[in-house]
Design a protein around this motif. Structure first.
Motif, PDB file in Angstrom:
ATOM      1  N   MET A 173     -94.917  13.299  81.124  1.00 16.33           N
ATOM      2  CA  MET A 173     -94.817  13.037  79.277  1.00 16.33           C
ATOM      3  C   MET A 173     -95.731  11.947  78.826  1.00 16.33           C
ATOM      4  O   MET A 173     -96.329  12.120  78.090  1.00 16.33           O
ATOM      5  CB  MET A 173     -93.935  13.158  79.445  1.00 16.33           C
ATOM      6  N   GLY A 174     -95.750  11.017  79.907  1.00 18.33           N
ATOM      7  CA  GLY A 174     -96.653   9.676  79.234  1.00 18.33           C
ATOM      8  C   GLY A 174     -97.606  10.016  79.721  1.00 18.33           C
ATOM      9  O   GLY A 174     -98.808   9.540  78.641  1.00 18.33           O
ATOM     10  N   HIS A 200     -99.247  12.199  76.532  1.00 12.79           N
ATOM     11  CA  HIS A 200     -98.997  11.478  75.463  1.00 12.79           C
ATOM     12  C   HIS A 200    -100.884  10.725  75.291  1.00 12.79           C
ATOM     13  O   HIS A 200    -101.311  10.870  74.650  1.00 12.79           O
ATOM     14  CB  HIS A 200     -97.774  10.354  75.182  1.00 12.79           C
ATOM     15  N   CYS A 241     -95.497   4.318  72.057  1.00 14.26           N
ATOM     16  CA  CYS A 241     -94.754   5.768  72.737  1.00 14.26           C
ATOM     17  C   CYS A 241     -93.932   5.471  73.603  1.00 14.26           C
ATOM     18  O   CYS A 241     -94.614   4.989  74.506  1.00 14.26           O
ATOM     19  CB  CYS A 241     -96.195   6.376  72.522  1.00 14.26           C
ATOM     20  N   ALA A 270     -91.734   7.003  76.885  1.00 18.10           N
ATOM     21  CA  ALA A 270     -92.201   8.567  77.668  1.00 18.10           C
ATOM     22  C   ALA A 270     -91.603   7.364  79.291  1.00 18.10           C
ATOM     23  O   ALA A 270     -91.542   8.505  80.514  1.00 18.10           O
ATOM     24  CB  ALA A 270     -92.870   9.249  77.707  1.00 18.10           C
ATOM     25  N   GLU A 292     -89.415  10.361  73.392  1.00 18.94           N
ATOM     26  CA  GLU A 292     -89.825  11.318  73.754  1.00 18.94           C
ATOM     27  C   GLU A 292     -87.904  11.846  73.954  1.00 18.94           C
ATOM     28  O   GLU A 292     -87.324  11.103  74.018  1.00 18.94           O
ATOM     29  CB  GLU A 292     -90.145  11.463  75.355  1.00 18.94           C
ATOM     30  N   LYS A 293     -88.028  13.042  73.683  1.00 17.30           N
ATOM     31  CA  LYS A 293     -86.783  13.628  73.683  1.00 17.30           C
ATOM     32  C   LYS A 293     -86.044  14.037  75.169  1.00 17.30           C
ATOM     33  O   LYS A 293     -87.453  14.639  76.400  1.00 17.30           O
ATOM     34  CB  LYS A 293     -86.357  14.611  73.216  1.00 17.30           C
ATOM     35  N   GLY A 311     -90.112  13.218  70.360  1.00 13.43           N
ATOM     36  CA  GLY A 311     -91.294  14.240  70.511  1.00 13.43           C
ATOM     37  C   GLY A 311     -91.092  15.703  70.044  1.00 13.43           C
ATOM     38  O   GLY A 311     -91.348  15.809  71.545  1.00 13.43           O
ATOM     39  N   VAL A 318     -92.294  18.394  70.004  1.00 14.29           N
ATOM     40  CA  VAL A 318     -93.801  18.344  69.966  1.00 14.29           C
ATOM     41  C   VAL A 318     -94.195  19.923  69.258  1.00 14.29           C
ATOM     42  O   VAL A 318     -95.105  19.957  69.036  1.00 14.29           O
ATOM     43  CB  VAL A 318     -94.368  18.202  71.066  1.00 14.29           C
ATOM     44  N   ASP A 326     -82.646  19.366  77.536  1.00  9.57           N
ATOM     45  CA  ASP A 326     -83.940  18.953  78.269  1.00  9.57           C
ATOM     46  C   ASP A 326     -85.215  19.936  77.386  1.00  9.57           C
ATOM     47  O   ASP A 326     -86.364  20.292  77.106  1.00  9.57           O
ATOM     48  CB  ASP A 326     -84.145  18.883  79.264  1.00  9.57           C
ATOM     49  N   HIS A 367     -86.193  22.217  71.365  1.00  5.39           N
ATOM     50  CA  HIS A 367     -87.294  22.882  71.003  1.00  5.39           C
ATOM     51  C   HIS A 367     -87.208  23.253  70.555  1.00  5.39           C
ATOM     52  O   HIS A 367     -87.192  23.637  68.693  1.00  5.39           O
ATOM     53  CB  HIS A 367     -87.789  22.857  72.481  1.00  5.39           C
TER      54      HIS A 367
END
Length: 248
Positions: A17-18, A21, A68, A70, A93-94, A120, A122, A165, A169
């Protein structure tokens, strides 16, 4: 020289994820990535930006306006606290924390310091979701929202289970497009194949406006599905998150 008005930021954590981003931030107009943070020197060297082993070192060297985050979830509260205390805005981040108490503490600190803290989620930025939000009134009263978020097990170290996780969303998108809060939830989870966390969730939601939400979420299917169906009195919308398409 950095152009006036440019947002100077750091990316902490260079896993899957990082790295995403970092790719997006480094391609954005008005944003300058001034450093990356990761304990792995190889990851730092391959990133192509000034590398630091700790967030404190990076903040001191760059004076970045935002961070940010992550990193693994257990590290996020401490990293967010450090950034907020330094006055830097934070995108985390989530899941943003391993438990509710830690998440609330992060929110309260950001509010007390007047620092922006974002999570995040997104899918809100997905063009299909934004189009759905703009057009949802065209189907009249919404009766039901049905989300399917299915895939094989991702096998990443940060996985906490499909509820926190993945399902976060879909709950967020449902609230976003409806403009309603969740009044009650019923859910069943199960661990069918994986030892680390639940890999299956089925849930029914009731929203404050009377709409019903259905969630099907798992890490068990051989193919990836990311879909939301919204049924109303005058029609139905289908969002495909993967293709970013909205159909009526």
């Amino acid at each position: 020289m950095t152009p006036p008005g440019t947002h100077r930021g750091l990316v902490a954590g260079l896993g899957a994820m990082g790295s995403n981003h970092l790719r997006v931030l480094s391609s954005m107009d008005g944003v300058e990535v001034v450093g990356v943070i990761d304990p792995d020197a190889t990851r730092r060297d391959h990133a192509g930006f000034p590398g630091f082993s700790t967030l404190g070192e990076a903040l001191a060297a760059t004076g970045a306006g935002f961070v940010c985050l992550a990193a693994p979830v257990d590290e996020l509260p401490a990293l967010a606290t450090e950034a907020i205390e330094a006055g830097s805005a934070v995108l985390v981040e989530k899941p943003m924390a391993p438990d509710e108490d830690a998440a609330r503490a992060m929110i309260e600190l950001a509010e007390a310091r007047g620092v922006l803290l974002g999570v995040g989620l997104v899918e809100r930025c997905n063009p299909a979701v934004r189009a759905l939000r703009e057009r949802i009134e065209s189907i009249g009263r919404v009766y039901q929202l049905h989300a399917r978020r299915l895939s094989p097990f991702p096998n990443r170290d940060s996985m906490l289970g499909v509820a926190i996780d993945l399902a976060t969303h879909d709950i967020d998108v449902m609230r976003f497009v409806l403009g309603e809060d969740v009044d009650r939830v019923f859910a069943e989870t199960a661990q069918r194949r994986h030892e680390r966390a639940e890999d299956l969730l089925c849930s029914t939601l009731r929203f404050s406006g009377g709409q019903t939400g259905l969630l099907e979420v798992n890490w068990l299917t051989p193919t990836k599905v990311r879909q939301l169906t919204v049924t109303g009195e005058d029609g139905m919308f289908v969002v495909d998150y993967l293709t970013q398409d909205l159909s009526f």
